[in-house]
Design a protein around this motif. Structure first.
Motif, PDB file in Angstrom:
ATOM      1  N   SER A   1      48.061  41.117  45.028  1.00 12.12           N
ATOM      2  CA  SER A   1      47.256  39.896  44.940  1.00 12.12           C
ATOM      3  C   SER A   1      48.107  38.622  44.926  1.00 12.12           C
ATOM      4  O   SER A   1      47.683  37.584  45.434  1.00 12.12           O
ATOM      5  N   SER A   2      49.304  38.701  44.336  1.00 12.86           N
ATOM      6  CA  SER A   2      50.092  37.479  44.127  1.00 12.86           C
ATOM      7  C   SER A   2      51.157  37.235  45.190  1.00 12.86           C
ATOM      8  O   SER A   2      51.823  36.192  45.159  1.00 12.86           O
ATOM      9  N   GLN A   3      51.345  38.159  46.138  1.00 13.53           N
ATOM     10  CA  GLN A   3      52.529  38.093  46.987  1.00 13.53           C
ATOM     11  C   GLN A   3      52.605  36.823  47.826  1.00 13.53           C
ATOM     12  O   GLN A   3      53.634  36.132  47.851  1.00 13.53           O
TER      13      GLN A   3
ATOM     14  N   VAL B   1      33.757  41.894  44.119  1.00 15.55           N
ATOM     15  CA  VAL B   1      33.479  41.619  45.529  1.00 15.55           C
ATOM     16  C   VAL B   1      34.552  42.270  46.392  1.00 15.55           C
ATOM     17  O   VAL B   1      35.707  42.416  45.969  1.00 15.55           O
ATOM     18  N   THR B   2      34.167  42.683  47.576  1.00 17.83           N
ATOM     19  CA  THR B   2      35.141  43.101  48.581  1.00 17.83           C
ATOM     20  C   THR B   2      34.771  42.443  49.906  1.00 17.83           C
ATOM     21  O   THR B   2      33.606  42.101  50.141  1.00 17.83           O
TER      22      THR B   2
ATOM     23  N   GLN C   1      37.701  48.129  53.802  1.00 17.15           N
ATOM     24  CA  GLN C   1      37.975  47.040  52.867  1.00 17.15           C
ATOM     25  C   GLN C   1      39.312  46.383  53.200  1.00 17.15           C
ATOM     26  O   GLN C   1      40.323  47.053  53.348  1.00 17.15           O
ATOM     27  N   ILE C   2      39.302  45.043  53.280  1.00 17.16           N
ATOM     28  CA  ILE C   2      40.535  44.315  53.553  1.00 17.16           C
ATOM     29  C   ILE C   2      40.915  43.360  52.429  1.00 17.16           C
ATOM     30  O   ILE C   2      42.030  42.826  52.403  1.00 17.16           O
ATOM     31  N   SER C   3      39.993  43.125  51.485  1.00 19.38           N
ATOM     32  CA  SER C   3      40.259  42.184  50.399  1.00 19.38           C
ATOM     33  C   SER C   3      39.307  42.491  49.258  1.00 19.38           C
ATOM     34  O   SER C   3      38.217  43.027  49.474  1.00 19.38           O
ATOM     35  N   ALA C   4      39.720  42.149  48.022  1.00 18.06           N
ATOM     36  CA  ALA C   4      38.870  42.433  46.866  1.00 18.06           C
ATOM     37  C   ALA C   4      39.133  41.434  45.751  1.00 18.06           C
ATOM     38  O   ALA C   4      40.227  40.864  45.644  1.00 18.06           O
ATOM     39  N   GLY C   5      38.125  41.234  44.914  1.00 16.80           N
ATOM     40  CA  GLY C   5      38.263  40.371  43.751  1.00 16.80           C
ATOM     41  C   GLY C   5      37.297  40.808  42.661  1.00 16.80           C
ATOM     42  O   GLY C   5      36.358  41.560  42.916  1.00 16.80           O
ATOM     43  N   GLN C   6      37.534  40.319  41.442  1.00 16.65           N
ATOM     44  CA  GLN C   6      36.670  40.677  40.327  1.00 16.65           C
ATOM     45  C   GLN C   6      36.700  39.567  39.286  1.00 16.65           C
ATOM     46  O   GLN C   6      37.673  38.812  39.195  1.00 16.65           O
TER      47      GLN C   6
ATOM     48  N   ASP D   1      41.497  38.837  47.294  1.00 17.72           N
ATOM     49  CA  ASP D   1      42.904  38.947  47.678  1.00 17.72           C
ATOM     50  C   ASP D   1      43.203  38.326  49.043  1.00 17.72           C
ATOM     51  O   ASP D   1      42.386  38.413  49.967  1.00 17.72           O
ATOM     52  N   PRO D   2      44.399  37.741  49.198  1.00 18.05           N
ATOM     53  CA  PRO D   2      44.810  37.225  50.510  1.00 18.05           C
ATOM     54  C   PRO D   2      44.985  38.351  51.511  1.00 18.05           C
ATOM     55  O   PRO D   2      45.325  39.485  51.149  1.00 18.05           O
TER      56      PRO D   2
END
Length: 685
Positions: free
Chosen positions: A362-364, A557-558, A570-575, A624-625
């Protein structure tokens, strides 16, 4: 020599077809995927004659810190004709959290006659030939195809560096392995130790004062943090799957605790620190008094931070949180600050190898963007993979340099001052999920722009098994609707689970490469198909209008790439825990119109805001980026869920307030929900 010859022949064929990447910031012309003649030069430096022919280990060296704590170090010196070199040279430092013994032994085993020259290349070929494509275990192929990438050698801090004249120093972090003290998990004492270790190294006759750091996973985290420790001698880092922000990546992302990974990691580290110092006996440095102090430290704190995990899931109310738990819920505490690299203060040349779906993924790109160095001194390789491997298949083939070769070139450049052109390697080398390797010197990539895509009640007809099938459009919804989503366990079959377990479940692709099983518990919103390749690049934000039936909730979310056959990847996710929705605008990124791109949450108990049952409210959930390309016929999809076990599980106090009740998404034309995403062109209606 064979590798160098093959690389040179490949360069001659591929070079005319490469378009270099330019940097608007520096005017530098960066290399494309093929490093060309420079890559052949880097490989020749590894494959050619070396100034030394062996390694001389000096084991279990006691290093006394300013507070009296004794850390233990192993030093691997260059050796020639059986004689240890004491000539000053550059040093590569590895700060180990699982115990330095295993890595030192592994590096020495690699020096056995014939192992490096014959056995390892043979194993690389055999493992690399394993292809289970089209079977239920297709994910194994994603791992085996990385065998010849040089990842293993780079991850192990390639011992061939010693024969090239580098001295490798392994030090057990305070409170781990054979070192005294209490494990701080990246606390201020560890930063101070790093400064003192660097000072000790520079004072040695075999050091020329130039230090690089290296490591993988835990050691990669330590390596990256070392360049943020105010030690001027540390001039470069080469990290494999590290993290720039451990708190946001895996500890409390959006307020959900990383229960799938962190308890197991804490347990493994606490067990490893109980192994006594056998090396000291072998080296004749066994000190009974020091060993008694080591044992006393272990008995005083045998299960570091496992008490916090227990407290998170036994406390029914935040008032019952322990001091240690509260420290991690306080953004200003030293323990919390230690989990994040102060990237803007970093001046060392930084090279990182990671994956989009790494537990630390997530942070890269944020860390890369914030590093206080020019693009010539910051390089990130982001593969289509997980913590186990990173998804870097392709390196070492078709003119792409091996990762161990890049590690050597990186240290040669920044520790020895050799003008080998590695600074012209692309600032970002990214494998697009399900696609090809690309390069860029910006993120998001040039040619993309942020735009809203609204969640609508128009059925897409592409998600028949989902709890709800809605649309994703550039136009705001025209009709209102109340949609319900409830907690469940379908997340066990998901890419999020594979991420949280370091990628191990990814060998079975039915869950990681297709979200349709998980979507049976989710609300889906899918766009029309694109008619030409469409880039998706950057962090993503999902803005939701919601309501709750209790005093708290948990939203997941994705973002997915949906193929014409219905496969939903899935290419990105958050919560986000609803009560932890307060955003720190000073650290967040927004579009020109004020929409969030990358919301950064306080995750602060003092800023916790319970929800009012039945009352509509808005949430901005950072996802996520990513950098990918939607191919013609593919669609973009947003999935919404109310649980994410085991990647994230809110503390029991939050679950108690939420009562695990259903949650509601409001499709309201007057207060619409949308996704803010960077695209190269609008998606057709």
């Amino acid at each position: 020599m064979v590798r160098g010859t093959v690389a040179a022949l490949t360069v001659a064929f591929v070079m005319p077809f490469i378009t270099p990447t330019g940097s608007a910031e520096t005017g530098t012309e960066f290399l494309g995927l093929d490093a060309g003649p420079l890559g052949a030069q880097w490989q020749a430096a590894v494959d050619g004659p070396q100034p030394y022919d062996g390694i001389s280990p000096d084991l279990a060296i006691p290093l006394t810190m300013s507070d009296g704590t004794v850390l233990k170090a192993d030093v691997l010196h260059p050796m020639k004709n059986g004689i240890r070199s004491e000539a000053p040279g550059p040093v590569v430092l590895s700060l180990d959290g699982y115990g330095k013994v295993a890595l030192t032994v592994a590096q020495m085993l690699l020096q056995l006659p014939g192992l490096e020259q014959m056995v390892l290349p043979f194993l690389e070929r055999v493992i690399g030939s394993v292809d289970l494509t089209g079977t239920a275990l297709e994910g194994i192929t994603d791992l085996t195809q990385q065998a010849d990438s040089g990842l293993i050698e780079a991850a192990a801090v390639d011992p061939r560096l010693v024969r090239a004249g580098y001295t490798i120093v392994h030090v057990d972090i305070r409170g781990t392995g054979t070192s005294e003290g209490r494990w701080q998990v990246f606390g201020e004492k560890e930063r101070q130790d790093t400064r003192e270790i660097a000072a000790w190294i520079t004072a040695q006759p075999w050091s020329d004062g130039n230090i690089g750091t290296a490591g993988t996973s835990f050691m990669g985290l330590s390596a990256l943090r070392a360049v943020d420790s105010d030690a001027p001698a540390i001039k470069a880092v080469f990290g494999v799957v590290p993290s720039g922000d451990t708190f946001d990546d895996i500890t409390f992302r959006g307020g959900g605790f990383g229960v799938g990974f962190l308890p197991l990691w804490l347990l493994a580290t606490n067990l490893a620190k109980m192994v006594p110092d056998v090396e000291a006996i072998i080296a004749g440095r066994f000190d009974p008094v020091q060993q008694q102090k080591w044992l006393a430290d272990r008995l005083a704190d045998p299960a570091t931070y496992l008490d916090m995990v227990a407290n998170l899931y036994t406390a029914l109310h935040p008032d019952q949180f322990s001091d240690r738990t509260r420290e991690f819920a306080d953004p200003d505490s030293s323990g919390r600050r230690g989990l994040t690299v102060n990237a803007s203060e970093v001046s060392a040349a930084t090279f990182v190898v990671t994956g989009w779906f790494d537990i630390f993924g997530s942070s890269q790109t944020t860390t890369w963007s914030q590093l206080g160095v020019s693009p010539a001194k910051k390089k990130y390789v982001i593969g289509d993979g997980y913590h186990a491997g990173g998804g870097v298949a392709g390196f070492g083939r078709n003119g792409m340099p091996r990762l161990d070769t890049l590690q050597r070139a990186w240290f040669d450049k920044w520790l020895r001052g050799i003008d080998n052109g590695v600074d012209k390697f692309a600032p970002l080398t990214m494998k697009q999920p399900g696609g090809t390797w690309t390069t860029s010197d910006t993120f998001p990539r040039k040619g993309t722009g942020y735009q809203r895509m609204y969640l609508t009640d128009r059925p897409s007809g592409t998600a028949p098994g989902a709890r709800y099938d809605g649309g994703l459009s550039r136009n705001s919804p025209t009709a209102g609707r109340d949609l319900t989503v409830a907690p469940g366990l379908a997340s066990l079959c998901s890419r999020d689970t594979a991420t949280s377990l370091a990628g191990i479940p990814s060998i079975i692709v039915g869950c990681t490469e297709d979200s349709r099983i998980r979507e049976t518990e989710g609300l889906t919103f899918t766009s029309s198909p694109v008619t030409e390749p469409t880039a998706v690049s950057g962090p993503i934000n999902i803005h939701l209008n919601v309501s709750h039936e209790a005093a708290d909730g948990y939203w997941v979310v994705t973002v997915n790439d949906v193929a014409p056959d219905g496969q939903s990847r899935q290419i990105s996710a958050g919560q986000l825990v609803s009560s932890m929705r307060a955003i720190d605008d000073s650290r967040s990124d927004k579009s020109a119109n004020g929409d969030y791109i990358r919301p950064v949450y306080y995750i602060d108990l003092d800023k916790r805001q319970l929800t009012v049952p039945g009352e509509p409210m808005t949430l901005d959930i950072g996802s996520d980026p990513i950098d990918t390309t939607l191919q013609p016929g593919h669609r973009l999809r947003v999935d919404i869920f109310a649980s994410n076990f085991p990647k994230g599980l809110p503390p029991l106090a939050v679950l108690n307030d939420s009562q695990l009740k259903p949650q509601h998404l409001q499709l309201d034309p007057d207060a619409p929900s949308w996704m803010n995403v960077a695209l190269s062109q609008p998606i057709p209606e």
